[in-house]
Motif scaffolding. Structure first.
Motif, PDB file in Angstrom:
ATOM      1  N   ASP B 273       0.813  -1.095  -0.057  1.00  0.00           N
ATOM      2  CA  ASP B 273      -0.060   0.020   0.067  1.00  0.00           C
ATOM      3  C   ASP B 273       0.818   1.226   0.046  1.00  0.00           C
ATOM      4  OD1 ASP B 273      -2.326   1.416  -0.137  1.00  0.00           O
ATOM      5  OD2 ASP B 273      -2.373   1.562   2.243  1.00  0.00           O
ATOM      6  N   ILE B 274       0.765   2.016  -1.061  1.00  0.00           N
ATOM      7  CA  ILE B 274       1.475   3.338  -0.968  1.00  0.00           C
ATOM      8  C   ILE B 274       0.650   4.368  -1.161  1.00  0.00           C
ATOM      9  CG2 ILE B 274       3.836   2.368  -1.970  1.00  0.00           C
ATOM     10  CD1 ILE B 274       2.962   2.653  -4.801  1.00  0.00           C
ATOM     11  N   GLU B 275       1.518   5.292  -0.680  1.00  0.00           N
ATOM     12  CA  GLU B 275       0.792   6.661  -0.350  1.00  0.00           C
ATOM     13  C   GLU B 275      -0.570   7.118  -1.415  1.00  0.00           C
ATOM     14  OE1 GLU B 275       2.830   9.825   1.669  1.00  0.00           O
ATOM     15  OE2 GLU B 275       0.426   9.949   2.223  1.00  0.00           O
ATOM     16  N   PHE B 276      -0.167   7.239  -2.568  1.00  0.00           N
ATOM     17  CA  PHE B 276      -1.187   7.844  -3.582  1.00  0.00           C
ATOM     18  C   PHE B 276      -2.240   6.763  -3.905  1.00  0.00           C
ATOM     19  CE2 PHE B 276       1.993   6.102  -6.228  1.00  0.00           C
ATOM     20  CZ  PHE B 276       1.204   5.092  -7.096  1.00  0.00           C
ATOM     21  N   THR B 277      -2.184   5.443  -3.607  1.00  0.00           N
ATOM     22  CA  THR B 277      -3.210   4.457  -3.908  1.00  0.00           C
ATOM     23  C   THR B 277      -4.641   4.817  -3.397  1.00  0.00           C
ATOM     24  OG1 THR B 277      -2.681   3.036  -2.116  1.00  0.00           O
ATOM     25  CG2 THR B 277      -1.619   2.568  -4.328  1.00  0.00           C
ATOM     26  N   GLU B 278      -4.564   5.656  -2.483  1.00  0.00           N
ATOM     27  CA  GLU B 278      -5.892   6.000  -2.113  1.00  0.00           C
ATOM     28  C   GLU B 278      -6.645   7.014  -2.466  1.00  0.00           C
ATOM     29  OE1 GLU B 278      -5.563   7.534   2.330  1.00  0.00           O
ATOM     30  OE2 GLU B 278      -7.684   8.136   2.128  1.00  0.00           O
ATOM     31  N   PHE B 279      -5.951   8.198  -3.286  1.00  0.00           N
ATOM     32  CA  PHE B 279      -6.657   9.201  -3.722  1.00  0.00           C
ATOM     33  C   PHE B 279      -6.347   9.135  -5.210  1.00  0.00           C
ATOM     34  CE2 PHE B 279      -2.882  10.890  -1.699  1.00  0.00           C
ATOM     35  CZ  PHE B 279      -2.147  11.505  -2.792  1.00  0.00           C
ATOM     36  N   PHE B 280      -5.643   7.881  -5.839  1.00  0.00           N
ATOM     37  CA  PHE B 280      -5.214   7.975  -7.312  1.00  0.00           C
ATOM     38  C   PHE B 280      -6.900   7.775  -8.065  1.00  0.00           C
ATOM     39  CE2 PHE B 280      -4.140   5.674 -11.226  1.00  0.00           C
ATOM     40  CZ  PHE B 280      -2.697   6.680 -11.469  1.00  0.00           C
ATOM     41  N   ASN B 281      -6.754   8.142  -9.293  1.00  0.00           N
ATOM     42  CA  ASN B 281      -8.274   7.992  -9.971  1.00  0.00           C
ATOM     43  C   ASN B 281      -8.013   6.765 -10.910  1.00  0.00           C
ATOM     44  OD1 ASN B 281      -9.448  10.407  -9.140  1.00  0.00           O
ATOM     45  ND2 ASN B 281      -8.087  11.582 -10.246  1.00  0.00           N
ATOM     46  N   PRO B 282      -8.766   5.630 -10.679  1.00  0.00           N
ATOM     47  CA  PRO B 282      -9.320   5.290  -9.436  1.00  0.00           C
ATOM     48  C   PRO B 282      -8.448   4.949  -8.316  1.00  0.00           C
ATOM     49  CG  PRO B 282      -9.357   3.571 -10.868  1.00  0.00           C
ATOM     50  CD  PRO B 282      -8.475   4.551 -11.418  1.00  0.00           C
ATOM     51  N   SER B 283      -9.225   4.976  -7.142  1.00  0.00           N
ATOM     52  CA  SER B 283      -8.479   4.538  -6.039  1.00  0.00           C
ATOM     53  C   SER B 283      -7.984   2.984  -6.173  1.00  0.00           C
ATOM     54  CB  SER B 283      -9.267   4.625  -4.654  1.00  0.00           C
ATOM     55  OG  SER B 283     -10.492   3.947  -4.833  1.00  0.00           O
ATOM     56  N   LEU B 284      -6.994   2.539  -5.727  1.00  0.00           N
ATOM     57  CA  LEU B 284      -6.367   1.135  -6.002  1.00  0.00           C
ATOM     58  C   LEU B 284      -6.669   0.376  -5.042  1.00  0.00           C
ATOM     59  CD1 LEU B 284      -5.548   1.977  -8.584  1.00  0.00           C
ATOM     60  CD2 LEU B 284      -3.145   2.332  -7.621  1.00  0.00           C
ATOM     61  N   THR B 285      -7.137  -0.911  -5.224  1.00  0.00           N
ATOM     62  CA  THR B 285      -7.536  -1.959  -4.380  1.00  0.00           C
ATOM     63  C   THR B 285      -6.237  -2.728  -4.129  1.00  0.00           C
ATOM     64  OG1 THR B 285      -9.864  -2.461  -4.865  1.00  0.00           O
ATOM     65  CG2 THR B 285      -8.668  -4.210  -4.294  1.00  0.00           C
ATOM     66  N   VAL B 286      -5.833  -3.034  -2.959  1.00  0.00           N
ATOM     67  CA  VAL B 286      -4.642  -3.421  -2.643  1.00  0.00           C
ATOM     68  C   VAL B 286      -4.565  -4.485  -1.352  1.00  0.00           C
ATOM     69  CG1 VAL B 286      -3.360  -1.942  -0.802  1.00  0.00           C
ATOM     70  CG2 VAL B 286      -3.118  -1.305  -3.263  1.00  0.00           C
ATOM     71  N   ILE B 287      -3.411  -5.033  -1.464  1.00  0.00           N
ATOM     72  CA  ILE B 287      -3.057  -5.938  -0.253  1.00  0.00           C
ATOM     73  C   ILE B 287      -1.945  -5.370   0.373  1.00  0.00           C
ATOM     74  CG2 ILE B 287      -1.844  -8.319   0.128  1.00  0.00           C
ATOM     75  CD1 ILE B 287      -4.244  -9.049  -1.163  1.00  0.00           C
ATOM     76  N   ALA B 288      -2.101  -4.722   1.646  1.00  0.00           N
ATOM     77  CA  ALA B 288      -1.393  -4.052   2.345  1.00  0.00           C
ATOM     78  C   ALA B 288      -0.588  -5.332   3.426  1.00  0.00           C
ATOM     79  CB  ALA B 288      -1.811  -3.406   3.208  1.00  0.00           C
ATOM     80  N   GLN B 289       1.054  -4.944   3.429  1.00  0.00           N
ATOM     81  CA  GLN B 289       1.675  -5.846   4.302  1.00  0.00           C
ATOM     82  C   GLN B 289       1.667  -5.020   5.741  1.00  0.00           C
ATOM     83  OE1 GLN B 289       5.150  -7.716   2.969  1.00  0.00           O
ATOM     84  NE2 GLN B 289       5.128  -6.703   0.965  1.00  0.00           N
ATOM     85  N   PRO B 290       1.629  -5.759   6.606  1.00  0.00           N
ATOM     86  CA  PRO B 290       1.881  -5.114   7.968  1.00  0.00           C
ATOM     87  C   PRO B 290       3.156  -4.628   8.435  1.00  0.00           C
ATOM     88  CG  PRO B 290       1.817  -7.449   8.300  1.00  0.00           C
ATOM     89  CD  PRO B 290       1.678  -7.309   6.858  1.00  0.00           C
ATOM     90  N   THR B 291       3.674  -3.825   7.624  1.00  0.00           N
ATOM     91  CA  THR B 291       5.224  -3.381   7.484  1.00  0.00           C
ATOM     92  C   THR B 291       5.565  -3.208   8.979  1.00  0.00           C
ATOM     93  OG1 THR B 291       4.565  -1.267   6.728  1.00  0.00           O
ATOM     94  CG2 THR B 291       5.324  -2.699   5.223  1.00  0.00           C
ATOM     95  N   PHE B 292       4.968  -2.218   9.503  1.00  0.00           N
ATOM     96  CA  PHE B 292       5.190  -1.591  11.094  1.00  0.00           C
ATOM     97  C   PHE B 292       5.408  -3.105  12.041  1.00  0.00           C
ATOM     98  CE2 PHE B 292       4.929  -0.009  14.979  1.00  0.00           C
ATOM     99  CZ  PHE B 292       5.942   1.130  14.900  1.00  0.00           C
ATOM    100  N   GLU B 293       4.502  -4.171  11.965  1.00  0.00           N
ATOM    101  CA  GLU B 293       4.486  -5.026  12.447  1.00  0.00           C
ATOM    102  C   GLU B 293       5.815  -5.913  12.379  1.00  0.00           C
ATOM    103  OE1 GLU B 293       1.360  -8.612  13.459  1.00  0.00           O
ATOM    104  OE2 GLU B 293       0.585  -6.995  12.452  1.00  0.00           O
ATOM    105  N   ILE B 294       6.039  -6.257  11.327  1.00  0.00           N
ATOM    106  CA  ILE B 294       7.058  -7.185  10.800  1.00  0.00           C
ATOM    107  C   ILE B 294       8.590  -6.293  11.419  1.00  0.00           C
ATOM    108  CG2 ILE B 294       8.391  -7.955   8.623  1.00  0.00           C
ATOM    109  CD1 ILE B 294       5.804  -8.277   7.067  1.00  0.00           C
ATOM    110  N   GLY B 295       8.454  -4.972  10.895  1.00  0.00           N
ATOM    111  CA  GLY B 295       9.862  -4.464  11.365  1.00  0.00           C
ATOM    112  C   GLY B 295      10.040  -4.489  12.818  1.00  0.00           C
ATOM    113  N   LYS B 296       8.980  -4.198  13.602  1.00  0.00           N
ATOM    114  CA  LYS B 296       9.232  -4.251  14.996  1.00  0.00           C
ATOM    115  C   LYS B 296       9.472  -5.551  15.336  1.00  0.00           C
ATOM    116  CE  LYS B 296       6.822  -2.739  19.113  1.00  0.00           C
ATOM    117  NZ  LYS B 296       5.560  -2.361  19.799  1.00  0.00           N
TER     118      LYS B 296
END
Lengths: 332, 332
Positions: B273-296
């Motif tokens: 999930d990257i920043e612009f996917t949310e307000f891109f036209n169209p907004s992008l359906t996405v599989i987000a990784q739990p990056t914060f959790e993984i890194g921690k």
DNA sequence: TTGTACGCGTTATCAA
DNA sequence: TTGATAACGCGTACAA
């Protein structure tokens, strides 16, 4: 785990450690070829890497510089960091990157940490709230350069965009496209160099061309709600100059949420070229900063003052690049 | 410039440097209160910061860990870095970040550099071309953890996404939306863990559901031209699973250039999930990784093995988050 | 051509 | 309660 030291190598090669040291520092013109070979073999077999910490302590040089950026979320910062790293890589210097997160307290603690780590120099995008700290550094003759911002009355050299020129260019472009309403969006201006310069240039252009100023300068969160309000109430100018990438994100987000179509309902030009602007719908007209050039120049400047080749205290201005794409409508 | 040392403080306070050292390390329960005060005053006046380099040499601990990422251009890498920094910040550890740029030679030289700088541990997204190097580290009992990828047959613990599950989820979603054509786009698979796992999961799903496989796995540049060709020749499936953010950029760029409208002409789901996917036209359906959790989790794991609290050699899997937005069309 | 001895700034041990 | 001294690993005079 045990770490291999120069002593282990010396022992294995049956020589004294100073001989090994000579060898490692390429002073082996005179050395017996069998000695050389034995040392080479021992280094190889033990997989020896000199202890950089010990070397630094002895040499009083860490071959390391610190970078502190006010806020790493700006694409400008990350690009600058890349450029600096590239430059110092060629000089065998290492780089430690710190993100102050717009927090002067963090900034100060990072400066202290880096000094304590004995870095040879500092490149900073300062929060501008630690005047005294940098004044001290300057007076101690410690090598520091600024990027993007500078502290009034302090001779620390700074490398930054010619902001006035950039804004004028954007403004005139919008004028050419027959816009009669031109707004300006930024984060809180405070005493932050680029914001001050950009807003002032905007206001000056307004005056010159008889445009009624419209400015929104507040935190990103507020920006979001305020922009949405203006969009919903039809109180937004027909065109906007957006001061940086983070503010741009808020503009785009708000536009999306309110069903505002760019450039039909709103024209925008923003500063900072970020990845997606090229293939966004519509593609975004943008003022790009020569980030690579700026970073490299700052790095080179710091490198030279570290090595006493010369010190300069001047401000260095860089010119923008105007990238025309499709986010500005031709009014009529 | 002269740096202030403990000797300067001792001299100014009229005590020995060992007394100053005691004071600085909070062992002053017994100390005379006037002594304490004199030292405090001297430290203050001289603006003394202990030399971290000397301390590290003596303590054989640098309180520093190295991070080497295969390619920092992935949003995953930068998010992971943030998470790791956050964690170690709370433990008073510093972090040095290195970008191997997908180059095993660079990776190796960074490992050596960091070892030479005596880091206490290493967190790596490995290029997977330096098996021997990491095997050595492992056998020396040096603290290392991997993220996102792992080396077959090496017990270095790894923290990564449950890739199979993520792909299955995306695949089934497209199926639900009645897609009969589902393609898979990625960079060259090689032996890179997430790519292997994602592609295999994709192929397995194809088989299970009787979908004809369509895959493009090549360099970003090639991806660009090949995707364009397929789009222009109408040989692209109706929907695409895109393996990561960098590949996604190429898909979007190509779509733009060929006038392909998402999701009308092409449906996409991508991982990361990257920043612009949310307000891109169209907004992008996405599989987000739990990056914060993984890194921690990786950071915590490394921290514990550094401090011998316990060592673990297992693989840690994390679950994705499916974010439904508007880049998938309901076929009929 | 190689080796000895000292110093870099710190901490730790032990003695005073 | 404080201080002298050795050690960390390396580089470098200077000696041999």
């Amino acid at each position: 785990m045990k770490r291999i030291t120069i002593n282990d190598v010396a022992e294995r090669a049956n020589v004294s450690k100073s001989t090994v040291s000579h060898y490692l520092n390429n002073r082996f013109s005179y050395m017996g070829s069998d000695t050389k070979e034995r040392i080479a073999k021992a280094v190889e077999e033990l997989n020896y890497n000199p202890n950089f910490i010990a070397k630094s302590l002895k040499n009083k040089k860490t071959m390391t510089v610190g970078i502190i950026v006010a806020n790493i979320l700006h694409s400008f910062s990350t690009q600058i960091i890349r450029a600096i790293e590239d430059y110092f890589y060629t000089k065998d210097y290492h780089v430690i990157v710190c993100n102050a997160d717009d927090d002067p307290v963090k900034e100060k603690s990072y400066v202290q940490m880096l000094m304590s780590k004995q870095v040879d120099g500092l490149i900073v995008i300062p929060t501008l709230e630690n005047e005294l700290l940098f004044k001290d550094l300057y007076e101690q003759n410690f090598p520091v350069v600024f990027i993007d911002r500078y502290i009034e009355g302090l001779s620390i050299p700074s490398y930054l965009l010619n902001n006035a020129l950039a804004i004028e260019n954007a403004f005139n472009y919008l004028l050419e496209k027959k816009h009669k309403e031109i707004g300006f969006i930024s984060q809180p201006v405070k005493n932050i160099t680029p914001r001050v310069e950009r807003k002032n240039a905007y206001l000056k252009s307004c005056q010159t061309h008889g445009i009624k100023p419209f400015t929104l300068s507040t935190s990103l969160d507020n920006l979001h709600t305020e922009i949405k309000n203006h969009l919903e109430n039809n109180t937004m100018p027909s065109s906007l100059i957006v001061a940086n990438d983070l503010a741009l994100l808020e503009v785009l987000r708000s536009a999306k949420e309110t069903g505002t179509v760019i450039p039909r309902d709103l024209s925008i030009i923003s500063i900072d070229d970020i990845e997606f602007t090229e293939f966004f719908n519509p593609s975004l007209t943008v003022i790009a900063q020569p980030t690579f050039e700026i970073g490299k120049a700052a790095a080179r400047g710091l490198f030279h003052t570290i090595n006493h080749e010369h010190t300069d205290y001047s401000t260095h201005r860089f010119n923008h690049q105007f990238i025309e794409r499709s986010s500005v409508k031709h009014e009529n």
